[in-house]
Design a protein around this motif. Structure first.
Motif, PDB file in Angstrom:
ATOM      1  N   ARG A 122      10.512  44.637  13.351  1.00  0.00           N
ATOM      2  CA  ARG A 122      11.233  43.921  12.286  1.00  0.00           C
ATOM      3  C   ARG A 122      12.740  43.958  12.541  1.00  0.00           C
ATOM      4  O   ARG A 122      13.441  42.976  12.350  1.00  0.00           O
ATOM      5  CB  ARG A 122      10.918  44.539  10.921  1.00  0.00           C
ATOM      6  CG  ARG A 122      11.627  43.813   9.784  1.00  0.00           C
ATOM      7  CD  ARG A 122      11.142  44.243   8.413  1.00  0.00           C
ATOM      8  NE  ARG A 122      11.799  43.424   7.414  1.00  0.00           N
ATOM      9  CZ  ARG A 122      12.637  43.885   6.489  1.00  0.00           C
ATOM     10  NH1 ARG A 122      12.908  45.188   6.432  1.00  0.00           N
ATOM     11  NH2 ARG A 122      13.188  43.075   5.616  1.00  0.00           N
ATOM     12  N   ARG A 123      13.237  45.087  12.978  1.00  0.00           N
ATOM     13  CA  ARG A 123      14.671  45.219  13.245  1.00  0.00           C
ATOM     14  C   ARG A 123      15.112  44.207  14.304  1.00  0.00           C
ATOM     15  O   ARG A 123      16.139  43.550  14.157  1.00  0.00           O
ATOM     16  CB  ARG A 123      14.974  46.646  13.703  1.00  0.00           C
ATOM     17  CG  ARG A 123      16.433  46.904  13.997  1.00  0.00           C
ATOM     18  CD  ARG A 123      16.661  48.373  14.296  1.00  0.00           C
ATOM     19  NE  ARG A 123      16.376  49.195  13.135  1.00  0.00           N
ATOM     20  CZ  ARG A 123      16.330  50.528  13.144  1.00  0.00           C
ATOM     21  NH1 ARG A 123      16.546  51.185  14.256  1.00  0.00           N
ATOM     22  NH2 ARG A 123      16.063  51.194  12.048  1.00  0.00           N
ATOM     23  N   ASP A 151       5.895  57.911  23.018  1.00  0.00           N
ATOM     24  CA  ASP A 151       5.074  58.921  23.695  1.00  0.00           C
ATOM     25  C   ASP A 151       3.859  59.326  22.865  1.00  0.00           C
ATOM     26  O   ASP A 151       3.015  60.100  23.346  1.00  0.00           O
ATOM     27  CB  ASP A 151       5.914  60.169  23.992  1.00  0.00           C
ATOM     28  CG  ASP A 151       7.036  59.860  24.973  1.00  0.00           C
ATOM     29  OD1 ASP A 151       6.783  59.130  25.946  1.00  0.00           O
ATOM     30  OD2 ASP A 151       8.170  60.329  24.742  1.00  0.00           O
ATOM     31  N   LEU A 152       3.769  58.812  21.645  1.00  0.00           N
ATOM     32  CA  LEU A 152       2.609  59.107  20.802  1.00  0.00           C
ATOM     33  C   LEU A 152       1.467  58.155  21.136  1.00  0.00           C
ATOM     34  O   LEU A 152       1.701  57.066  21.680  1.00  0.00           O
ATOM     35  CB  LEU A 152       2.982  58.950  19.327  1.00  0.00           C
ATOM     36  CG  LEU A 152       3.958  59.963  18.749  1.00  0.00           C
ATOM     37  CD1 LEU A 152       4.412  59.527  17.353  1.00  0.00           C
ATOM     38  CD2 LEU A 152       3.314  61.345  18.697  1.00  0.00           C
ATOM     39  N   PRO A 153       0.229  58.526  20.798  1.00  0.00           N
ATOM     40  CA  PRO A 153      -0.883  57.584  20.977  1.00  0.00           C
ATOM     41  C   PRO A 153      -0.595  56.299  20.188  1.00  0.00           C
ATOM     42  O   PRO A 153      -0.142  56.367  19.039  1.00  0.00           O
ATOM     43  CB  PRO A 153      -2.078  58.337  20.388  1.00  0.00           C
ATOM     44  CG  PRO A 153      -1.699  59.782  20.490  1.00  0.00           C
ATOM     45  CD  PRO A 153      -0.219  59.832  20.314  1.00  0.00           C
ATOM     46  N   PRO A 154      -0.797  55.123  20.768  1.00  0.00           N
ATOM     47  CA  PRO A 154      -0.402  53.854  20.135  1.00  0.00           C
ATOM     48  C   PRO A 154      -0.965  53.642  18.732  1.00  0.00           C
ATOM     49  O   PRO A 154      -0.316  52.997  17.900  1.00  0.00           O
ATOM     50  CB  PRO A 154      -0.951  52.796  21.095  1.00  0.00           C
ATOM     51  CG  PRO A 154      -1.100  53.506  22.401  1.00  0.00           C
ATOM     52  CD  PRO A 154      -1.412  54.934  22.066  1.00  0.00           C
ATOM     53  N   GLN A 155      -2.160  54.167  18.463  1.00  0.00           N
ATOM     54  CA  GLN A 155      -2.784  53.948  17.159  1.00  0.00           C
ATOM     55  C   GLN A 155      -2.431  55.016  16.127  1.00  0.00           C
ATOM     56  O   GLN A 155      -2.901  54.948  14.984  1.00  0.00           O
ATOM     57  CB  GLN A 155      -4.313  53.880  17.313  1.00  0.00           C
ATOM     58  CG  GLN A 155      -4.781  52.751  18.219  1.00  0.00           C
ATOM     59  CD  GLN A 155      -4.261  51.400  17.755  1.00  0.00           C
ATOM     60  OE1 GLN A 155      -4.259  51.104  16.571  1.00  0.00           O
ATOM     61  NE2 GLN A 155      -3.789  50.587  18.703  1.00  0.00           N
ATOM     62  N   HIS A 156      -1.631  56.000  16.510  1.00  0.00           N
ATOM     63  CA  HIS A 156      -1.242  57.040  15.563  1.00  0.00           C
ATOM     64  C   HIS A 156      -0.380  56.413  14.462  1.00  0.00           C
ATOM     65  O   HIS A 156       0.480  55.569  14.753  1.00  0.00           O
ATOM     66  CB  HIS A 156      -0.462  58.156  16.275  1.00  0.00           C
ATOM     67  CG  HIS A 156      -0.261  59.362  15.423  1.00  0.00           C
ATOM     68  ND1 HIS A 156       0.724  59.445  14.459  1.00  0.00           N
ATOM     69  CD2 HIS A 156      -0.942  60.538  15.378  1.00  0.00           C
ATOM     70  CE1 HIS A 156       0.658  60.621  13.858  1.00  0.00           C
ATOM     71  NE2 HIS A 156      -0.342  61.315  14.409  1.00  0.00           N
ATOM     72  N   PRO A 157      -0.591  56.783  13.189  1.00  0.00           N
ATOM     73  CA  PRO A 157       0.170  56.168  12.091  1.00  0.00           C
ATOM     74  C   PRO A 157       1.684  56.219  12.267  1.00  0.00           C
ATOM     75  O   PRO A 157       2.373  55.251  11.937  1.00  0.00           O
ATOM     76  CB  PRO A 157      -0.265  56.976  10.864  1.00  0.00           C
ATOM     77  CG  PRO A 157      -1.625  57.486  11.218  1.00  0.00           C
ATOM     78  CD  PRO A 157      -1.607  57.722  12.694  1.00  0.00           C
ATOM     79  N   VAL A 158       2.203  57.316  12.790  1.00  0.00           N
ATOM     80  CA  VAL A 158       3.657  57.424  12.987  1.00  0.00           C
ATOM     81  C   VAL A 158       4.113  56.449  14.066  1.00  0.00           C
ATOM     82  O   VAL A 158       5.163  55.804  13.945  1.00  0.00           O
ATOM     83  CB  VAL A 158       4.055  58.866  13.338  1.00  0.00           C
ATOM     84  CG1 VAL A 158       5.537  58.950  13.701  1.00  0.00           C
ATOM     85  CG2 VAL A 158       3.755  59.808  12.178  1.00  0.00           C
ATOM     86  N   ALA A 159       3.317  56.299  15.121  1.00  0.00           N
ATOM     87  CA  ALA A 159       3.655  55.354  16.175  1.00  0.00           C
ATOM     88  C   ALA A 159       3.590  53.921  15.661  1.00  0.00           C
ATOM     89  O   ALA A 159       4.448  53.091  15.986  1.00  0.00           O
ATOM     90  CB  ALA A 159       2.714  55.531  17.365  1.00  0.00           C
ATOM     91  N   VAL A 160       2.584  53.620  14.853  1.00  0.00           N
ATOM     92  CA  VAL A 160       2.452  52.274  14.279  1.00  0.00           C
ATOM     93  C   VAL A 160       3.632  51.961  13.372  1.00  0.00           C
ATOM     94  O   VAL A 160       4.205  50.873  13.416  1.00  0.00           O
ATOM     95  CB  VAL A 160       1.121  52.154  13.499  1.00  0.00           C
ATOM     96  CG1 VAL A 160       1.066  50.836  12.729  1.00  0.00           C
ATOM     97  CG2 VAL A 160      -0.062  52.263  14.448  1.00  0.00           C
ATOM     98  N   MET A 161       4.023  52.961  12.548  1.00  0.00           N
ATOM     99  CA  MET A 161       5.177  52.773  11.656  1.00  0.00           C
ATOM    100  C   MET A 161       6.445  52.519  12.462  1.00  0.00           C
ATOM    101  O   MET A 161       7.215  51.593  12.178  1.00  0.00           O
ATOM    102  CB  MET A 161       5.362  54.010  10.780  1.00  0.00           C
ATOM    103  CG  MET A 161       6.609  53.975   9.917  1.00  0.00           C
ATOM    104  SD  MET A 161       7.163  55.618   9.387  1.00  0.00           S
ATOM    105  CE  MET A 161       7.749  56.312  10.931  1.00  0.00           C
ATOM    106  N   ALA A 162       6.673  53.331  13.482  1.00  0.00           N
ATOM    107  CA  ALA A 162       7.881  53.197  14.299  1.00  0.00           C
ATOM    108  C   ALA A 162       7.922  51.839  14.988  1.00  0.00           C
ATOM    109  O   ALA A 162       8.973  51.198  15.063  1.00  0.00           O
ATOM    110  CB  ALA A 162       7.949  54.322  15.321  1.00  0.00           C
ATOM    111  N   GLN A 163       6.765  51.384  15.481  1.00  0.00           N
ATOM    112  CA  GLN A 163       6.714  50.087  16.152  1.00  0.00           C
ATOM    113  C   GLN A 163       6.981  48.947  15.180  1.00  0.00           C
ATOM    114  O   GLN A 163       7.691  47.990  15.497  1.00  0.00           O
ATOM    115  CB  GLN A 163       5.341  49.900  16.816  1.00  0.00           C
ATOM    116  CG  GLN A 163       5.214  48.598  17.582  1.00  0.00           C
ATOM    117  CD  GLN A 163       6.249  48.456  18.672  1.00  0.00           C
ATOM    118  OE1 GLN A 163       6.488  49.398  19.435  1.00  0.00           O
ATOM    119  NE2 GLN A 163       6.890  47.301  18.774  1.00  0.00           N
TER     120      GLN A 163
END
Length: 201
Positions: free
Chosen positions: A182-183, A165-177
């Motif tokens: 990788r998982r 639900d975060l903006p795709p380019q937000h650092p937290v969203a990028v980290m989560a993705q």
């Protein structure tokens, strides 16, 4: 002293006890590792069966001390040198070959990436106590990431959402993705290796 008795049998003087007492007194300050190295040096340079003069034995120890110090420094530098992690495919193969049951359990409980990272860094499969610690570290990491996502969502007034639900380019969203990608990649590779091993059995 013991290694030298295979070559040396006569003392320089007539009084053996006095000789060995003098030798012990002169060499008492040297550590065992230096004494062993000096013994090897004396054996390599021996030209007769007569024990070396105390001064000669001391000189051998002083020379060996420098060599031992150099070896210790080299070992210290080697230990401090960066140790590169194993590639995923190599660590996965070690994991599947040596601990397939642990790999299956880790995959089922979703901590397979943490287990793989342990094998990559330590170059070995964890024992049960280490595996438990890896699992707890995985849980702590999950809780920290969930808290980070929740705090970020709150800033965007999207309480109760997920990282998606975060903006795709937000650092937290990028980290989560990146973590999720990788998982899933590791899950697929691990499942394939486990299936191949099962076919071979």
């Amino acid at each position: 002293m013991t290694p030298l008795t295979g070559v040396f049998s006569r003392t320089p003087g007539k009084d053996k006890q006095a000789y060995f007492s003098a030798l012990e007194q002169i060499l008492q300050g040297f550590p065992a590792q230096t004494l062993r190295a000096a013994a090897k040096k004396l054996l390599a340079e021996a030209t007769s069966s007569t024990w070396p003069l105390p001064a000669h034995a001391k000189a051998a120890c002083q020379s060996a001390a420098g060599q031992v110090a150099q070896e210790q420094e080299a070992a210290k530098q080697a230990a401090q040198a960066p140790r590169y992690d194993l590639p995923d495919r190599v660590a996965l193969r070690i994991l599947v070959d040596q601990a397939p049951a642990m790999a299956v359990n880790a995959q089922a409980d979703d901590w397979h990436v943490a287990l793989l990272d342990f094998v990559k860094q330590r170059r070995q499969v964890p024992d049960l106590a280490q595996a438990e610690a890896v699992y707890l570290q995985h849980l702590e990491g999950e809780w920290r990431r969930a808290a980070m996502v929740a705090a970020t969502l709150k800033l965007f007034e999207r309480v109760g959402g997920t990282a998606e639900d975060l903006p795709p380019q937000h650092p937290v969203a990028v980290m989560a993705q990146a973590i999720a990608t990788r998982r899933e990649r590791i899950r697929t590779q691990l499942a394939q290796l486990l299936a191949e091993q099962e076919e071979m059995m």
